[in-house]
Design an enzyme around this catalytic site. Structure first.
Site, PDB file in Angstrom:
ATOM      1  N   GLY A  11       0.822  -1.203   0.000  1.00  9.74           N
ATOM      2  CA  GLY A  11       0.000   0.000   0.000  1.00  9.74           C
ATOM      3  C   GLY A  11       0.858   1.255   0.000  1.00  9.74           C
ATOM      4  N   HIS A  12       0.232   2.401  -0.306  1.00 11.65           N
ATOM      5  CA  HIS A  12       1.025   3.627  -0.418  1.00 11.65           C
ATOM      6  C   HIS A  12       1.473   4.173   0.933  1.00 11.65           C
ATOM      7  CE1 HIS A  12      -2.999   5.170   0.253  1.00 11.65           C
ATOM      8  NE2 HIS A  12      -3.376   4.920  -0.990  1.00 11.65           N
ATOM      9  N   ASN A  40      -1.749  10.028  -5.750  1.00 14.47           N
ATOM     10  CA  ASN A  40      -1.906   8.756  -6.451  1.00 14.47           C
ATOM     11  C   ASN A  40      -1.599   8.947  -7.932  1.00 14.47           C
ATOM     12  OD1 ASN A  40      -2.811   7.794  -4.025  1.00 14.47           O
ATOM     13  ND2 ASN A  40      -4.799   7.097  -4.770  1.00 14.47           N
ATOM     14  N   ASP A  42      -2.906   7.426 -10.258  1.00 12.54           N
ATOM     15  CA  ASP A  42      -4.126   7.289 -11.058  1.00 12.54           C
ATOM     16  C   ASP A  42      -5.049   8.502 -10.936  1.00 12.54           C
ATOM     17  OD1 ASP A  42      -5.456   7.009  -8.593  1.00 12.54           O
ATOM     18  OD2 ASP A  42      -5.450   4.830  -8.702  1.00 12.54           O
ATOM     19  N   LYS A 187      -9.445   4.262 -11.345  1.00 15.66           N
ATOM     20  CA  LYS A 187      -9.140   3.032 -10.618  1.00 15.66           C
ATOM     21  C   LYS A 187      -9.715   1.803 -11.313  1.00 15.66           C
ATOM     22  CE  LYS A 187      -8.708   5.212  -6.086  1.00 15.66           C
ATOM     23  NZ  LYS A 187      -7.254   4.979  -6.015  1.00 15.66           N
TER      24      LYS A 187
END
Length: 293
Positions: A11-12, A40, A42, A187
């Site tokens: 995860g980030h 992000n 995206d 996403k």
């Protein structure tokens, strides 16, 4: 069977550990760089904004999160809450008990969501790590399948953390409300369809903006995951280009449907293929309401 699947994406939230352990944090500070903007990959609406940077720097904030007004499309996204001791915290849907999901999804009670556009004060981050050790974030347990492309593969748990959760670890951390134009996430292929369509344009400064011809600021899109979930399946069914959506307010596609070029969708559109073989929406078609193939 596939060694490429034998790992756990962290995860980030792993950003802070990677930032520190790689030496990049120290290198940037030594170069005199005090601030970092992260988002992000995206989120096509994220980008450097000098006015936000100026606000962050002038108020000498240690951490700042961009938030925006929640809509029905954001009910499952992470939202801001305030701890009983007064500090801000981020709540993700994966951290919420099933019995509390209705309350979690209440956009009136929790009106702001995290865009995951974050501003970091690098010296403050370094001080936090020196004082408390590596940034410790709440663990998130996500139910997945071993192969994300195969829903019949064995169920697994992905253990991850979210970088926005660090807001609770910085005294004086703040949020700033930004317009929706700072948040264009892609996403799923549902999102990609809207972004690739004529609903969005590129401005002169290469920012994604809503087409002023759109009859609605928002559109709800559902594509049958059996056929459109992967990018390969998506591209195969829109080889002639995606339909025009400027006059469309919602779209649902069930079954295997291929679109030829120059298709226009208007209003609320529901396309259903009840057969096992693929059906085709012919070039130049204009569709509104329900279409049974």
């Amino acid at each position: 069977e596939n060694p490429h699947l034998e790992w756990n994406p962290p995860g980030h939230g792993d950003l802070y550990m990677a930032f520190s352990e790689s030496g990049l944090l120290d290198d940037l500070i030594q170069q005199g760089i005090r601030y970092a903007f992260v988002s992000n990959c995206d989120n096509l609406g994220a980008g450097m904004d000098e006015s936000l940077l100026g606000y962050f720097a002038s108020h000498e904030l240690p951490f700042m999160m961009e938030v925006s007004t929640r809509t029905p499309a954001d009910m499952k996204g992470g939202h801001l809450a305030r701890h009983k001791e007064g500090y801000l915290l981020l709540r993700e849907s994966a951290q919420c008990h099933k019995k509390e999901m209705e309350a979690f999804s209440n956009i009136a009670s929790y009106s702001l969501f995290n865009t995951n556009n974050l501003w970091l004060n690098l010296p403050a981050l370094k001080e936090n790590i020196n004082t408390h050790g590596l940034i410790k974030l709440p663990m998130i347990l996500n139910v997945k399948t071993l192969d994300p492309r195969d829903h019949n593969s064995p169920p697994v748990y992905q253990i991850e953390s979210a970088m926005g959760s660090a807001i609770s670890l910085f005294k004086g951390a703040a949020v700033v409300k930004v317009p929706r134009t700072r948040f264009f996430p892609v996403k799923k292929c549902n999102d990609l369809l809207a972004i690739r369509s004529d609903r969005y344009l590129l401005s002169e400064d290469q920012k994604l903006v809503l087409n002023p011809r759109c009859i609605s600021d928002e559109i709800k899109i559902h594509l049958d995951p059996d056929f459109y979930e992967t990018i390969e399946g998506f591209d195969d069914r829109f080889k002639g280009g995606v339909p025009s959506l400027v006059d469309c307010t919602s779209l649902s596609i069930r079954g295997d449907v291929l679109f030829e070029k120059d298709v226009t969708l208007k209003g609320q559109v529901n396309i259903v293929n009840r057969h096992s073989d693929q059906k085709v929406v012919k070039a130049g078609s204009v569709i509104s309401g329900e279409l049974i193939l």
